[in-house]
Design an enzyme around this catalytic site. Structure first.
Site, PDB file in Angstrom:
ATOM      1  N   ARG A 194      -6.278   1.171 -11.919  1.00  0.00           N
ATOM      2  CA  ARG A 194      -6.827   1.778 -10.383  1.00  0.00           C
ATOM      3  C   ARG A 194      -7.872   0.374 -10.355  1.00  0.00           C
ATOM      4  NH1 ARG A 194      -4.516   4.865  -9.682  1.00  0.00           N
ATOM      5  NH2 ARG A 194      -4.914   7.484  -8.570  1.00  0.00           N
ATOM      6  N   GLU A 223      -7.081  -0.193  -0.702  1.00  0.00           N
ATOM      7  CA  GLU A 223      -5.661  -0.221   0.060  1.00  0.00           C
ATOM      8  C   GLU A 223      -5.395   0.559   1.056  1.00  0.00           C
ATOM      9  OE1 GLU A 223      -3.839   1.156  -2.879  1.00  0.00           O
ATOM     10  OE2 GLU A 223      -4.837   0.558  -5.039  1.00  0.00           O
ATOM     11  N   HIS A 281       1.226  -0.636  -5.036  1.00  0.00           N
ATOM     12  CA  HIS A 281       0.437   0.229  -5.965  1.00  0.00           C
ATOM     13  C   HIS A 281       2.090   1.076  -6.241  1.00  0.00           C
ATOM     14  CE1 HIS A 281      -2.694   3.390  -6.507  1.00  0.00           C
ATOM     15  NE2 HIS A 281      -1.720   3.788  -7.570  1.00  0.00           N
TER      16      HIS A 281
END
Length: 317
Positions: free
Chosen positions: A235, A264, A283
């Site tokens: 994370r 993000e 990601h």
């Protein structure tokens, strides 16, 4: 029953829901359309999200008929679990469904750092033949430090040991008889700083909590070897990003592989994007075709158990 999917989900999971008599409404951008989501959610029995949809008390209050929440992944920092529990709404993550993919991402990052084949390819295509520049190093004999020794850490460790790496791990919640220590042979360390100082690669596998936020920062990054790399596929926010930039620019560490960021997508002009030896990916560590399919099918199946009056063994609340 009506199911609302607010973010990316593979088709096979949605088809499974439909084959079993459920209607599915799908908008992979809905998690970003807050007002529209608040208007729509009251009429749905199940809500399926990824990591962008903020499942907070406001949304849960609007979800008057929602009986279950499925998380198309494993991170739960975007879901208020306490609020969900207070409303008796079970939350189901895709337990272990993408663990193999994340483990392979970590191996790919370490191999890229050791043998940068893309860079060699680009250089050769320019007409060069610089064998010394691209000599590289072996993973064999290097030390991998795992921050977090759960299922993903376990799978990373097995693969790293197959490459002849030494694997050490820091996790205050793991006991000497847990399988990753007793069976996989990971050597435990009692302090994060010890792990950072001993590792050639540090791979992060913990959830984002108050205790783990910025746990790797300007105070402990200088403890690492100057040739070492940080890999974060867990994370954003666990590694302090500006401190990381500073450490790389000061040659305190060699670089980093970041699949997750505090914000993000990456902001235009981000300091992270200006440093060549900090490699960024969008990601995707757990986003292989196989993992996406497993995730979709697992969540579809477990959500249907709850909608049919049963319980899911994967539920966290």
């Amino acid at each position: 029953m009506k199911v609302l999917v607010t973010e990316l989900m593979w088709d096979d999971g949605m088809e499974e829901l439909k084959r079993n008599g459920h209607s599915v409404d799908y908008d992979k951008e809905l998690g970003r359309k807050r007002n529209e989501l608040l208007d729509l959610v009251p009429s749905y029995d199940a809500l399926l999200v990824r990591n962008e949809t903020k499942v907070d008390p406001e949304l849960l209050d609007a979800a008057k008929n929602t009986r279950v929440i499925g998380r198309l992944g494993v991170g739960l920092d975007n879901i208020d679990l306490k609020a969900a529990k207070a409303r008796n709404i079970p939350v189901i993550p895709a337990v272990h469904a993408n663990a193999t993919s994340v483990a392979e991402y970590v191996m790919a990052a370490m191999m890229d750092a050791s043998r940068p084949l893309n860079n060699a390819n680009a250089d050769v295509r320019k007409g060069n033949w610089n064998r010394k520049l691209f000599t590289g190093t072996e993973l064999n004999g290097k030390t991998l430090g795992l921050v977090g020794l759960g299922e993903i850490g376990h799978r990373v460790a097995k693969r790293a040991k197959a490459f002849g790496m030494e694997v050490i791990g820091y996790d205050p919640f793991v006991t000497p008889f847990d399988h990753i220590l007793a069976e996989t042979g990971v050597q435990p360390v009692t302090e994060l700083n010890e792990l950072l100082a001993e590792s050639d690669f540090v791979s992060v596998h913990v959830p984002l909590t108050k205790a783990t936020q910025h746990m790797i920062n300007e105070e402990n990054l200088p403890l690492m070897n100057s040739h070492a790399y940080v890999i974060n596929s867990a994370r954003g926010g666990i590694v302090h990003e500006q401190d990381l930039v500073n450490a790389v620019q000061a040659n305190e560490i060699a670089g980093a592989y970041l699949d997750v960021l505090e914000t993000e997508p990456v902001k235009k002009g981000s300091a992270l994007a200006q440093v060549e030896s900090i490699r960024l990916s969008p990601h995707i560590a757990g986003s292989t075709e196989e993992a996406q399919s497993r995730t979709a099918m697992l969540i579809a199946g477990e959500v249907m158990k709850v909608l049919n009056g049963g319980k899911s063994l994967c539920a966290v609340v």
